[in-house]
Design a protein around this motif. Structure first.
Motif, short mmCIF file in Angstrom:
data_model
loop_
_atom_site.label_atom_id
_atom_site.label_comp_id
_atom_site.label_asym_id
_atom_site.label_seq_id
_atom_site.Cartn_x
_atom_site.Cartn_y
_atom_site.Cartn_z
N VAL A 292 -48.31 16.43 10.68
CA VAL A 292 -49.64 16.24 10.11
C VAL A 292 -50.68 16.97 10.96
O VAL A 292 -51.55 17.67 10.45
N ILE A 293 -50.56 16.81 12.28
CA ILE A 293 -51.53 17.45 13.17
C ILE A 293 -51.49 18.96 13.02
O ILE A 293 -52.53 19.61 12.89
N GLN A 294 -50.28 19.50 12.98
CA GLN A 294 -50.18 20.96 12.89
C GLN A 294 -50.61 21.46 11.50
O GLN A 294 -51.27 22.48 11.40
N LEU A 295 -50.22 20.72 10.47
CA LEU A 295 -50.56 21.17 9.12
C LEU A 295 -52.06 21.11 8.87
O LEU A 295 -52.61 21.97 8.21
N PHE A 296 -52.69 20.09 9.40
CA PHE A 296 -54.13 19.98 9.19
C PHE A 296 -54.89 20.62 10.35
O PHE A 296 -56.07 20.41 10.52
N ARG A 297 -54.16 21.33 11.18
CA ARG A 297 -54.73 22.07 12.32
C ARG A 297 -55.67 21.20 13.15
O ARG A 297 -56.80 21.56 13.44
N ARG B 410 -52.03 27.84 7.54
CA ARG B 410 -52.16 26.40 7.36
C ARG B 410 -53.56 26.00 6.90
O ARG B 410 -53.74 24.96 6.30
N PHE B 423 -52.87 7.61 11.89
CA PHE B 423 -53.20 7.44 13.29
C PHE B 423 -53.92 6.12 13.48
O PHE B 423 -54.46 5.55 12.52
N PHE B 433 -60.41 13.22 9.54
CA PHE B 433 -60.12 13.76 10.86
C PHE B 433 -61.40 13.99 11.65
O PHE B 433 -61.56 14.98 12.34
#
Lengths: 660, 581
Positions: A292-297, B410, B423, B433
């Motif tokens: 998730v972190i990498q996909l949503f940068r 991405r 999270f 986010f």
């Protein structure tokens, strides 16, 4: 929200506790009275030895190395210095008399004794001094030997004490752990759905370990530190009570500093613990959610957050350093001040009141010793705080009384359970896991002896729940279940389950050998029987291909065998139980078609002549059954043989059409 | 030793602080040695009765003054040296964290989370201990050791030599014991892990245990594991429990030597009583540096081993990384094309996907269905390059996505995975986010599209509700919808949805499908679903089985073909009927 409460209950624990905790802990120590007592006696002996060692040095100095001031017999002709140390020798001995004669001007005779000023001894030849003082020399040798003996004993006692203490503490924890585990296992399945496995495991492992620290620290504080403090005080008072009173004037400051240090250190330690837990969470979250972190940068943002957290931890670490950097030196400073006081005031006593030099030296040594247990208590205080929080958490679980309704065998002895489970009746059974969300509503059915019954229906229609009720993992809220005419609630749970074999969708295998997993603790299964079971359950070929056959250890999660093979082993387990009632919960859903064939054959072997209930995903499985119950929306909507249901042209018929 | 490069920058950064720390520590050590000197003077004067109360006061004052100075310098070195180690810790942890984030998914498939966590906590802690306490112990051992021996030798050389006899024993046994302790400690940890596993099994498999009335056996298993743990602990304590008493024994042996030989020499007036007393004090001081010497070696050994392990992680290169010649094309792409794509997780296992060729036009919707294990999720993960294809190519416009910068690729994709990951923050944070550019209106819209409005209203703190670790307070369906809202609010041209309705009831599911339909034609959507009604609206549907495409076409065409798709669709339609008949 139930889950919500369960999640947050973890946090509110850092509050104070009371004596009831200790009262609850006390009985645990009962079986270990004798080792505990031994340990305490050893602690006391060690403390006495610790106290004795500086005293021996004092004796050595006072009695042999520096003789007492002979003020009363000061010769009057000594002018100038009003006081001086003299060595007194016996001149009846020929060797001594000879030496005294040779250095006549330095000695003052007095009857059968001669006195020499300490300072003048240096004018004598070394050999002569040693000859004059051979008594003192012998004394020093004796004292050294005594000292050696005592330090040897000290070593042995210390070692023995630590071993006994560790043994006792660990065994108490072992008992507690087993008791806790046993207790948790006896709780209802509902309890387990509310409490994450990880947390329960922590209770049984980490928290009991913390309790161990508690037991050992508690005994160390009470019997060692406090005893040592008391001992030192007594020794100090015997040496010189006035000096003791004077030096103890700084004691309040010391105690204040120690308490302050423990409180501050505890606070900052708590912050550190919370922060490191946050850091760990952040790490595991990042690892778990990396996609998730990498996909949503979110890498940069996430890193920034982590950096801030890490910096807070750093700051807390610096605060800890600050606390120790301020208080440790302060305590040391107070210790040095005590020494200074002893030198100033005690030195004065040596001059005016004839306090011995050895006493002064011993006093300094004891004052130093006084600070060690104080610091120790400060440290132990934190450990105990931590341990008590664990105790509180364990206590909460032990206090949970959600036991399964086990009958003691007494109240329900009469109805009991006959030798075989024959027929099963459900009468208007309703059930919901969460109030308001019905899972089963007024379900009634009758299963006849030796019959195989299939349950079919869409996901969430209550098939698995029905099975959960038969094993009494849950109790229905309304209606009743009868086995051979007896209400299931009146049957002893263990007896009931001992006649049931459950095969679940995801077979749970234990780490251990395949044999252990099949035999499952029942030792009365012979090798021939095991062979028969293995053949009937189609496990032969999978076991033959393993290096150690049936004694092959299954790795964690059983990765050495495929999921289909695991399913076969779990069927063998059901065979080994030789059950009256077989419950199959979608036992074949995750299996490739080749293995499925085997599993099907194995299952029909198993179900021969036994009452069985199959939760079926595929209708082909359901066709094996004598009768089929179709569940939909919490109810049984159709029932009958395959033929009858097909003739009805209802839900089952259409399901069947589609799966062709 | 290469890994030492990791901490070098911090040492350089703090070199003045370290220098002042070591200087202060050295000063403290010398001052500490001075106190026995003062005591010696006092005792000597008292032996000779050549002192008046003023003299004593002077000595007392000396001690207090020295103690005050020691206190001040102690504060400084603690801050400087231990503080530096904290800085090293912070820096290393940041480095490790930053690096872990760049690693690709395949790394995490093969590395256990627990292992990484151990590096993040234990290993970094070891490095901290080695740098902080290591520096202190080293300085102490050298300065205090040499100085104390020097002072003692100054008083009496022969006696000093005799006294030092047990000292090497201290150094070597400290080394021997700490090393042995370390090994035994690992044994204890291993048996603790075993015990934890038994306990875990006992709780995780509770249904089977209860169904097979295995409770007693499980308790017996735990009993065995717990006993083993107790035994390991006792084994460890056999060493730790003899270590400190033995150190005491050795240093007391030195004291016995002083008592005997020193006593003789004092009696024979070779040394003064004050010397004798001071000697005893120095001995007390000397014990610590001797122990420190043994300790520091182990500390540093363990620290470097940890540093090596950390270094190995930091040297791991991400598999899906930007190529050096990565483009950042400003292409206005018209389609996403897969040419003969194949994929396997590693070279030994059979391919998960084979010969996948398909094309998705911009703003069209692709549906993917198929039995479990047919490769649907894997296919989705190839598009944002969570994994790189093993064969064939994926082109966006005319550019191979492997030639694009990861961030460029991405930034065009919103991805909702099957197992939604939340999270520990608030619901708002999980959706936005913390992007402040997203307005409340946009957020509310996304929440509405994801059918979350009602759920939000039921939370006391609405968007600001904290969801707990991995979103523990939410149900599976709620988590899924939050992940969906997250994807909607991002407003990316490509939306990838991996079974977004698998955990919600059918009514909510239908509503979600309506929301997704409303996006169709505006974005490029790729959707995997077990519930075929969720893909029904797609412009094109493919059916995967065993890693290959077995059917493809729009809904009507597939229904007419009467294959897997048609059969499954009818089955599900029946199940979803209100009363089942």
């Amino acid at each position: 929200m139930a889950t919500n409460a369960a999640y947050f209950e973890e946090e509110k624990l850092d509050r104070s506790y009371d004596l009831r905790l200790l009262k609850w802990l006390y009985p645990l120590t009962k079986p270990y009275r004798i080792p505990l007592l031994c340990s305490i006696i050893l602690v006391i002996l060690i403390t006495m030895l610790d106290l004795a060692l500086p005293y021996i040095t004092k004796v050595a100095i006072d009695r042999y190395i520096v003789p007492k001031m002979e003020t009363t017999i000061l010769p009057t002709d000594t002018v100038g210095d009003s006081k001086a140390r003299y060595l007194k020798v016996d001149i009846t001995e020929s060797q001594t008399a000879d030496i005294v004669r040779r250095y006549a001007p330095l000695f003052t005779r007095e009857g059968s004794y001669a006195l020499i000023r300490f300072d003048d001894l240096t004018h004598l030849d070394k050999k002569d001094i040693l000859a004059l003082r051979k008594g003192d020399l012998a004394g020093v040798s004796v004292i050294t030997l005594l000292f050696l003996a005592l330090i040897g004993a000290n070593f042995i006692f210390n070692f023995g004490q630590v071993m006994i203490m560790e043994y006792t503490g660990q065994m108490i924890m072992h008992d507690l752990r087993i008791r806790l585990f046993d207790h948790i296992q006896g709780l209802t399945v509902a309890f387990f759905t509310r409490h994450p496995v990880g947390r329960l495991v922590t209770r049984v492992t980490n928290d009991t370990q913390n309790m161990h620290e508690f037991v050992t620290s508690f005994i160390a504080v009470i019997f060692k530190d406090i005893f040592l403090l008391a001992g030192i005080t007594i020794v100090l008072i015997t040496i010189n009570w006035r000096l003791t009173v004077i030096t103890f004037t700084i004691l309040p400051l010391v105690v204040y500093a120690v308490i302050h240090l423990s409180v501050k250190a505890r606070d900052v330690y708590r912050i550190l613990r919370v922060k490191i837990a946050d850091i760990n969470t952040s790490f595991s979250e990042t690892i778990g959610g990396i996609k998730v972190i990498q996909l949503f940068r979110q890498e940069r943002e996430n890193y920034r957050r982590f950096e801030r957290l890490n910096h807070e931890y750093y700051q807390a670490g610096m605060r800890q350093i600050h606390v120790y950097a301020v208080f440790m030196p302060i305590i040391e400073l107070l210790g040095a001040s005590a020494t200074a006081l002893v030198i100033f005031y005690g030195g004065g006593r040596v001059l005016t009141e004839g306090m011995s030099l050895g006493a002064l030296v011993a006093f300094i040594a004891y004052m130093r010793m006084f600070f060690r247990p104080l610091r120790d208590i400060a440290e132990k205080y934190n450990i105990m705080q931590n341990a008590l929080a664990s105790a509180e958490r364990i206590y909460q679980i032990i206090n949970n009384r959600e036991y399964e309704h086990r009958t003691d065998g007494k109240a329900y002895e009469k109805p009991g359970l006959p030798e075989r489970i024959e027929d099963i009746i459900m009468e208007d059974v309703s059930f919901s896991y969460v109030a308001g969300e019905t899972v089963l509503s007024k379900v009634s059915l009758h299963i006849r002896p030796g019959e195989t019954v299939a349950l079919v229906g869409p996901t969430g229609s209550g098939k698995t729940t029905l099975i959960n009720l038969l094993t009494r993992f849950y109790e229905p809220q309304a209606g009743r279940i009868l086995i051979n005419g007896h209400d299931i609630r009146t049957i002893d749970i263990d007896r009931l389950r001992s006649k049931i074999a459950l095969v679940t969708q995801d077979p749970f295998l234990f780490s251990g050998t395949i044999r252990d997993n099949i035999v499952n603790g029942s030792k009365h299964i012979s090798d021939e029987e095991l062979d028969r079971i293995i053949i009937a359950s189609h496990c032969r070929s999978l076991i033959d291909k393993l290096p150690k056959g049936v004694d092959t250890e299954l790795a964690e999660g059983g990765s050495s065998v495929s999921s289909g093979e695991r399913q076969l082993i779990s069927i063998a387990r059901a065979f080994a139980r030789d059950p009256d009632l077989i419950l199959l919960d979608e036992a074949t859903s995750y299996i490739d078609s080749e293995t499925e064939q085997k599993v099907q054959v194995a299952l029909s072997n198993l179900m021969k002549d036994r009452t069985s209930i199959i939760v079926a995903h595929r209708l082909s499985t359901a066709r094996m059954a004598h009768r089929i119950f179709v569940l939909n929306r919490h109810r049984i909507i159709e029932a009958g043989t395959h033929r009858e249901l097909m003739a009805q042209k209802g839900f089952y018929f259409r399901l069947h059409q589609l799966q062709q | 030793m290469k890994s030492l490069q990791l901490i070098k920058p911090y040492f350089l950064e703090k070199r003045f602080i370290i220098f002042s720390g070591v200087l202060c520590l050295t000063i403290v050590d010398f001052l500490q040695l001075f106190i026995p000197r003062v005591i010696k003077w006092a005792v000597d004067d008292l032996t000779a009765l050549q002192v008046d109360p003023n003299g004593l006061l002077r000595y007392a004052l000396y001690i207090v003054i020295i103690a005050v100075m020691m206190g001040l310098f102690r504060y400084v070195w603690r801050r400087c040296l231990i503080g530096t180690s904290r800085r090293v810790e912070e820096g290393l942890r940041n480095q490790l964290f930053g690096h872990i984030q760049t690693l690709s998914a395949s790394y995490f498939d093969t590395t256990k989370t627990g292992e990484l966590m151990a590096h993040a906590t234990n290993d970094i802690q070891h490095v901290r201990m080695a740098t902080g306490m290591g520096m202190v112990a080293l300085t102490d051992a050298v300065v205090l050791g040499i100085a104390a021996i020097g002072f003692m030798a100054y008083i009496n050389t022969t006696l000093t030599l005799f006294v030092l006899i047990p000292m090497p024993l201290i150094v070597f046994s400290a080394r021997f014991f700490t090393r042995k302790m370390h090994r035994l400690y690992q044994d204890v940890q291993a048996s603790f892990a075993d015990m934890t596993e038994v306990a875990r099994e006992g709780f995780a498999g509770i249904r089977i245990i209860k169904a097979y009335t295995r409770e007693k056996d499980e308790t017996a298993r735990l009993e065995t594991a717990s006993r083993e743990y107790v035994n390991r602990n006792l084994g460890l304590v056999r060493i730790t429990g003899s270590f400190f008493p033995m150190m005491m024994l050795f240093s007391n042996m030195s004291l016995a030597i002083v008592l005997y030989l020193g006593g003789r020499q004092t009696i024979s007036a070779t040394i003064s009583t004050g010397d004798f007393v001071a000697f005893i004090s120095y001995l007390g001081i000397l014990t610590w540096p001797m122990m420190a010497m043994g300790w520091v070696v182990n500390l540093i050994q363990r620290g470097t081993a940890s540093l090596d392990r950390i270094n190995r992680i930091l040297e791991t290169q991400p598999e899906t990384d930007d190529r050096t010649d990565a483009l950042s094309p400003d292409v206005a792409w018209k389609s996403l094309d897969l040419y003969d794509v194949s994929f396997s997780y590693d070279s030994l296992t059979p391919p998960v996907l084979e010969g996948i060729t398909l094309s998705i036009k911009q703003d069209q919707t692709l549906g993917i269905v198929g039995p479990p294990g047919s490769g649907k999720t894997t296919l989705l993960q190839l598009i944002p390059r969570i994994y790189d294809v093993s064969g064939g190519a994926i082109l966006l416009g005319s550019v191979d996505i492997r030639h694009m910068k990861l961030s460029d690729l991405r930034s065009r994709i919103a991805f909702v995975s099957q197992e939604p990951f939340l999270f520990a923050g608030t619901i708002r944070d999980n959706i936005t986010f913390r992007n402040r550019e997203i307005t409340d209106g946009e957020l509310a819209k996304a929440i509405d599209d994801a059918q979350l409005t009602e759920t939000m209203a039921s939370f006391p703190h609405g968007y600001e509700t904290i969801v707990g670790e991995k979103g523990i307070i939410l149900s599976g369906g709620q988590k899924q919808r939050i992940a969906l809202a997250r994807a909607i609010v991002q407003d990316k041209p490509i939306v990838i949805l991996d079974d977004p309705v698998s955990q919600v009831d059918s009514e909510t599911g239908s509503a979600l499908i309506r929301s997704m339909k409303s996006l169709a034609g505006l974005r490029t959507i790729i959707i995997v679903s077990h519930r075929l009604s969720a893909v029904q609206f797609a412009d094109m549907i493919i059916v995967l089985d065993g890693g290959r495409i077995i059917e493809s076409g729009p809904h009507e065409q597939l229904m007419a073909a009467g294959g897997y798709y048609a059969q499954t669709f009818r089955l599900q339609a029946l199940e979803e009927e209100p009363n089942g008949n």
